[in-house]
Design a protein around this motif. Structure first.
Motif, mmCIF file in Angstrom:
data_model
loop_
_atom_site.group_PDB
_atom_site.id
_atom_site.type_symbol
_atom_site.label_atom_id
_atom_site.label_comp_id
_atom_site.label_asym_id
_atom_site.label_seq_id
_atom_site.Cartn_x
_atom_site.Cartn_y
_atom_site.Cartn_z
ATOM 1 N N THR A 149 0.799 -1.223 0.000
ATOM 2 C CA THR A 149 0.000 0.000 0.000
ATOM 3 C C THR A 149 0.834 1.276 0.000
ATOM 4 O O THR A 149 0.501 2.245 -0.670
ATOM 5 N N ARG A 150 1.922 1.301 0.780
ATOM 6 C CA ARG A 150 2.684 2.548 0.881
ATOM 7 C C ARG A 150 4.020 2.309 1.558
ATOM 8 O O ARG A 150 4.241 1.266 2.183
ATOM 9 N N VAL A 151 4.894 3.330 1.438
ATOM 10 C CA VAL A 151 6.153 3.380 2.180
ATOM 11 C C VAL A 151 6.136 4.684 2.966
ATOM 12 O O VAL A 151 5.898 5.752 2.396
ATOM 13 N N ALA A 152 6.353 4.616 4.267
ATOM 14 C CA ALA A 152 6.243 5.807 5.113
ATOM 15 C C ALA A 152 7.433 5.896 6.066
ATOM 16 O O ALA A 152 7.976 4.882 6.505
ATOM 17 N N MET A 153 7.820 7.140 6.370
ATOM 18 C CA MET A 153 8.901 7.391 7.312
ATOM 19 C C MET A 153 8.360 7.400 8.741
ATOM 20 O O MET A 153 7.373 8.077 9.038
ATOM 21 N N GLU A 154 9.004 6.621 9.607
ATOM 22 C CA GLU A 154 8.642 6.591 11.025
ATOM 23 C C GLU A 154 9.915 6.467 11.852
ATOM 24 O O GLU A 154 10.691 5.525 11.655
ATOM 25 N N GLN A 155 10.151 7.411 12.734
ATOM 26 C CA GLN A 155 11.286 7.390 13.651
ATOM 27 C C GLN A 155 12.624 7.202 12.924
ATOM 28 O O GLN A 155 13.485 6.437 13.357
ATOM 29 N N GLY A 156 12.755 7.889 11.799
ATOM 30 C CA GLY A 156 14.023 7.864 11.087
ATOM 31 C C GLY A 156 14.257 6.660 10.203
ATOM 32 O O GLY A 156 15.350 6.506 9.630
ATOM 33 N N ASN A 157 13.269 5.781 10.073
ATOM 34 C CA ASN A 157 13.372 4.615 9.194
ATOM 35 C C ASN A 157 12.217 4.612 8.209
ATOM 36 O O ASN A 157 11.167 5.198 8.471
ATOM 37 N N TYR A 158 12.412 3.919 7.087
ATOM 38 C CA TYR A 158 11.308 3.712 6.158
ATOM 39 C C TYR A 158 10.612 2.395 6.487
ATOM 40 O O TYR A 158 11.263 1.378 6.770
ATOM 41 N N ASN A 159 9.284 2.419 6.457
ATOM 42 C CA ASN A 159 8.481 1.225 6.675
ATOM 43 C C ASN A 159 7.624 0.947 5.452
ATOM 44 O O ASN A 159 6.999 1.864 4.899
ATOM 45 N N VAL A 160 7.607 -0.314 5.037
ATOM 46 C CA VAL A 160 6.759 -0.766 3.934
ATOM 47 C C VAL A 160 5.492 -1.365 4.529
ATOM 48 O O VAL A 160 5.565 -2.233 5.416
ATOM 49 N N PHE A 161 4.336 -0.896 4.076
ATOM 50 C CA PHE A 161 3.057 -1.385 4.569
ATOM 51 C C PHE A 161 2.337 -2.190 3.483
ATOM 52 O O PHE A 161 2.498 -1.917 2.289
ATOM 53 N N TYR A 162 1.557 -3.170 3.931
ATOM 54 C CA TYR A 162 0.790 -4.000 3.001
ATOM 55 C C TYR A 162 -0.514 -4.427 3.658
ATOM 56 O O TYR A 162 -0.706 -4.246 4.858
ATOM 57 N N VAL A 163 -1.417 -4.987 2.863
ATOM 58 C CA VAL A 163 -2.659 -5.549 3.390
ATOM 59 C C VAL A 163 -2.396 -7.019 3.679
ATOM 60 O O VAL A 163 -2.078 -7.806 2.777
ATOM 61 N N ASN A 164 -2.492 -7.398 4.951
ATOM 62 C CA ASN A 164 -2.159 -8.771 5.337
ATOM 63 C C ASN A 164 -3.300 -9.747 5.064
ATOM 64 O O ASN A 164 -4.345 -9.364 4.500
ATOM 65 N N GLU A 165 -3.075 -10.989 5.483
ATOM 66 C CA GLU A 165 -4.058 -12.041 5.200
ATOM 67 C C GLU A 165 -5.387 -11.817 5.904
ATOM 68 O O GLU A 165 -6.408 -12.432 5.527
ATOM 69 N N ASN A 166 -5.420 -10.932 6.898
ATOM 70 C CA ASN A 166 -6.673 -10.609 7.588
ATOM 71 C C ASN A 166 -7.378 -9.396 6.990
ATOM 72 O O ASN A 166 -8.380 -8.927 7.519
ATOM 73 N N GLY A 167 -6.813 -8.883 5.883
ATOM 74 C CA GLY A 167 -7.434 -7.746 5.215
ATOM 75 C C GLY A 167 -7.150 -6.407 5.860
ATOM 76 O O GLY A 167 -7.814 -5.415 5.546
ATOM 77 N N LYS A 168 -6.152 -6.365 6.756
ATOM 78 C CA LYS A 168 -5.819 -5.129 7.448
ATOM 79 C C LYS A 168 -4.435 -4.636 7.022
ATOM 80 O O LYS A 168 -3.534 -5.432 6.759
#
Length: 199
Positions: A149-168
């Motif tokens: 879904t997106r890549v976002a900066m949090e606390q000085g690091n990049y985080n990759v987000f996705y929709v998991n098997e539970n749909g969240k």
């Protein structure tokens, strides 16, 4: 037309000064230089030091690398007792350097990364036609491209987000900006995702 030039003397502690000169073609620091055209990797880090919970010093570090594995390191710091103008000078120099590198070297590095033969690795992440894989100490996991879904900066690091098997939406992986070219992770994820889904 005159080439853009930025010059500043930066502190390394309270007494030592290091000279930084930037142009659109060269980075020169402390008497050593690297051509912008030779830069193929960029790592960045800002470290804030504390003693007994009290801030004492901030250090800025940028490491540039060429295609032959040669590293070019730039670092400067200011102490908490130094003037506010010194802090602002250090922060401005860091931002100016990062912005110049993003403008002048970024498109070339991003294009090279996005168009590499797959699979390829960027830090702990492996990019393939099937998605992004990350290996942990005990297991490996994959985020298929349609789920990312997106890549976002949090606390000085990049985080990759996705929709998991539970749909969240959930955090899939984290990458430190200290790793080579992690600073370009959002553009690389976006570019490779578009490349794969267009096939």
């Amino acid at each position: 037309m005159n080439e853009w030039v930025y010059e500043v003397d930066l502190p390394m502690g309270a007494l030592v000064k290091r000279h930084l000169q930037l142009t659109t073609s060269w980075v020169t620091f402390n008497g050593k230089s690297m051509a912008v055209a030779d830069i193929w990797s960029i790592s960045i880090q800002v470290t804030r030091h504390f003693t007994n919970g009290i801030p004492t010093q901030t250090t800025y570090q940028v490491k540039l690398g060429d295609a032959n594995g040669r590293d070019f390191k730039l670092n400067w710091s200011f102490g908490s007792l130094q003037k506010k103008a010194t802090k602002e000078l250090c922060e401005q120099a860091y931002r100016t350097l990062i912005d110049m590198l993003a403008d002048q070297a970024g498109p070339r590095i991003i294009g090279w990364l996005v168009n590499q033969p797959m699979p390829f690795k960027l830090g702990p992440l492996e990019f393939s036609a099937d998605g992004i894989d990350v290996s942990g100490l005990l297991s490996a996991k994959r985020a298929p491209w349609p789920s990312i879904t997106r890549v976002a900066m949090e606390q000085g690091n990049y985080n990759v987000f996705y929709v998991n098997e539970n749909g969240k939406e959930a955090r899939f992986a984290t990458m430190s900006l200290m790793l080579p070219n992690a600073v370009f992770l959002p553009e690389v994820v976006s570019g490779v995702r578009a490349r794969v889904l267009a096939q």
